[in-house]
Design an enzyme around this catalytic site. Structure first.
Site, mmCIF file in Angstrom:
data_model
loop_
_atom_site.group_PDB
_atom_site.id
_atom_site.type_symbol
_atom_site.label_atom_id
_atom_site.label_comp_id
_atom_site.label_asym_id
_atom_site.label_seq_id
_atom_site.Cartn_x
_atom_site.Cartn_y
_atom_site.Cartn_z
ATOM 1 N N GLU A 38 -21.179 -18.056 -50.404
ATOM 2 C CA GLU A 38 -22.594 -17.716 -50.679
ATOM 3 C C GLU A 38 -23.104 -17.870 -49.526
ATOM 4 O O GLU A 38 -24.071 -19.062 -49.657
ATOM 5 C CB GLU A 38 -22.194 -18.218 -51.868
ATOM 6 C CG GLU A 38 -21.310 -17.867 -52.427
ATOM 7 C CD GLU A 38 -22.456 -17.487 -54.167
ATOM 8 O OE1 GLU A 38 -22.047 -16.929 -55.424
ATOM 9 O OE2 GLU A 38 -22.826 -18.636 -54.784
ATOM 10 N N HIS A 71 -23.146 -25.064 -55.538
ATOM 11 C CA HIS A 71 -24.406 -23.978 -55.858
ATOM 12 C C HIS A 71 -24.833 -24.498 -54.643
ATOM 13 O O HIS A 71 -25.804 -25.205 -55.197
ATOM 14 C CB HIS A 71 -23.890 -22.806 -57.022
ATOM 15 C CG HIS A 71 -24.236 -21.786 -56.996
ATOM 16 N ND1 HIS A 71 -26.542 -21.720 -57.025
ATOM 17 C CD2 HIS A 71 -23.993 -20.394 -56.757
ATOM 18 C CE1 HIS A 71 -25.831 -20.174 -56.773
ATOM 19 N NE2 HIS A 71 -25.075 -19.611 -57.325
ATOM 20 N N LYS A 128 -25.036 -17.484 -64.594
ATOM 21 C CA LYS A 128 -26.467 -18.436 -64.491
ATOM 22 C C LYS A 128 -27.289 -19.292 -65.596
ATOM 23 O O LYS A 128 -26.538 -19.276 -66.538
ATOM 24 C CB LYS A 128 -27.353 -18.145 -63.454
ATOM 25 C CG LYS A 128 -26.759 -17.478 -62.444
ATOM 26 C CD LYS A 128 -27.371 -17.103 -60.615
ATOM 27 C CE LYS A 128 -26.137 -17.145 -59.651
ATOM 28 N NZ LYS A 128 -26.940 -16.593 -58.670
ATOM 29 N N SER A 188 -24.478 -10.755 -53.840
ATOM 30 C CA SER A 188 -25.201 -9.449 -54.635
ATOM 31 C C SER A 188 -23.652 -8.381 -54.567
ATOM 32 O O SER A 188 -23.978 -7.538 -53.770
ATOM 33 C CB SER A 188 -25.960 -8.940 -53.589
ATOM 34 O OG SER A 188 -27.150 -9.761 -53.073
ATOM 35 N N GLU A 205 -27.850 -22.846 -55.265
ATOM 36 C CA GLU A 205 -29.185 -23.084 -56.674
ATOM 37 C C GLU A 205 -29.495 -25.212 -56.831
ATOM 38 O O GLU A 205 -29.443 -25.511 -57.311
ATOM 39 C CB GLU A 205 -29.350 -21.860 -57.633
ATOM 40 C CG GLU A 205 -29.544 -21.140 -57.121
ATOM 41 C CD GLU A 205 -28.941 -20.370 -58.412
ATOM 42 O OE1 GLU A 205 -28.314 -19.870 -59.018
ATOM 43 O OE2 GLU A 205 -28.651 -18.365 -57.830
ATOM 44 N N ASN A 244 -20.564 -15.811 -62.654
ATOM 45 C CA ASN A 244 -22.101 -16.514 -62.594
ATOM 46 C C ASN A 244 -22.915 -16.329 -63.687
ATOM 47 O O ASN A 244 -22.975 -15.826 -62.667
ATOM 48 C CB ASN A 244 -21.920 -17.220 -61.357
ATOM 49 C CG ASN A 244 -23.138 -18.211 -61.415
ATOM 50 O OD1 ASN A 244 -23.510 -18.943 -62.229
ATOM 51 N ND2 ASN A 244 -23.566 -18.889 -60.315
ATOM 52 N N GLY A 297 -28.776 -13.278 -55.300
ATOM 53 C CA GLY A 297 -29.547 -12.311 -55.884
ATOM 54 C C GLY A 297 -31.087 -11.784 -55.019
ATOM 55 O O GLY A 297 -31.554 -11.085 -55.559
HETATM 56 P P1 PGA Z 1 -25.455 -13.100 -56.805
HETATM 57 O O1 PGA Z 1 -25.315 -14.231 -57.166
HETATM 58 O O2 PGA Z 1 -24.255 -11.876 -56.854
HETATM 59 O O3 PGA Z 1 -26.676 -12.649 -58.358
HETATM 60 O O4 PGA Z 1 -26.388 -12.692 -55.672
HETATM 61 C C1 PGA Z 1 -24.100 -14.820 -56.710
HETATM 62 C C2 PGA Z 1 -24.036 -16.623 -56.899
HETATM 63 O O5 PGA Z 1 -25.534 -16.762 -57.239
HETATM 64 O O6 PGA Z 1 -22.853 -16.684 -57.119
#
Ligand code: PGA
Length: 250
Positions: free
Chosen positions: A168, A96, A11, A213, A98, A9, A174
């Site tokens: 997640e 997601h 983003k 992460s 976010e 992903n 992140g």
């Molecule tokens: P990350 O993000 O691996 O940077 O923690 C995962 C995601 O948001 O899909």
């Protein structure tokens, strides 16, 4: 036997040059190595066509990061499921964290998005996860179960045959804080048991990814858990070598 899937992903990162180079490098690396998992990349919408074209003769799948809940019309700024299909996109992330926290997407919106994707034969990658506060209050399982049920309750097994779920934990996204393999396995097993209420056979074949992460150091142990079928990788999917290493551990 469920196949492992590693999905990147990106983003809101990248540009034309990055996407073209990444696609070329990843294809070359996967062609040269024995990687047995399925691989998927979710770039920002402007680069979907570029990647779909670059991966057209490979098995690498292209996913959108989001999709409109409506089919067409006066929805400025939105991208419909039929547009994704037109661009040869095989999947789309939905729900997601976010999107849920920064853009106010609710379980109802997510269900409407599933409906649009199902109509177009596009794989929904449904993201679910609890916040740190919810985990500390002991509500993690319930929160995540509700997010999954909001979709399961509205569709038939046949409609959901391509569904992928991504667990997640919001506190792990992140932050560099990965859930331990045990914590992740426990939640994945719970999600699969919730899915069993809809259909046992389907639940056994349901792909459930872990995200938060994930990197080349943590992937192997996470992916070795019985109910973890691969990963949804954010930050570490922006470096082709790192992402490729994660694919190799699946
Ligand atoms: P990350 O993000 O691996 O940077 O923690 C995962 C995601 O948001 O899909």
């Amino acid at each position: 036997m469920r196949r492992k899937l590693v999905a990147g992903n990106w983003k809101m990162n990248g540009n034309t040059e990055f996407a073209a180079e990444f696609a070329q490098d990843l294809k070359a690396k996967l062609d040269a190595a024995e990687v047995t998992c399925d691989v998927m990349i979710a770039p920002s919408a402007p680069y979907l066509a570029l990647l779909a074209n670059a991966f057209s003769e490979s098995n690498i799948q292209v996913a959108a990061q989001n999709v409109a809940q409506f089919d067409k019309g006066a929805y400025t700024g939105e991208v419909s499921a039929s547009m994704l299909s037109d661009l040869s996109c095989q999947a789309s992330l939905i729900g997601h964290s976010e999107r849920r926290t920064l853009f106010g997407e609710t379980d109802e919106v997510v269900a409407a998005q599933v409906s649009q994707l199902v109509e177009q034969g596009i794989t929904p990658v449904l993201c679910v996860g609890e916040t740190l506060e919810e985990r500390e209050a002991g509500n993690a399982e319930q929160i995540v179960e509700n997010q999954l049920k909001a979709v399961l309750e509205r569709f038939s097994v046949d409609q959901l045959k391509n569904l992928v779920v991504a667990y997640e934990p919001v506190w792990a996204i992140g932050t560099g804080l990965t859930a331990t393999p045990d914590q992740a396995q426990e939640m994945h097993a719970h999600l699969r048991s919730v899915a069993r209420e809809l259909d046992e056979q389907w639940a056994d074949s349901l792909t459930i990814l872990y995200g938060g992460s994930v990197n080349s150091k943590t992937a192997k142990e996470l992916f070795a858990q019985p109910d973890i079928d691969g990963g949804l990788v954010g930050g570490a999917s922006l470096k082709v070598d790192e992402f490729f290493e994660i694919c190799q551990s699946a």
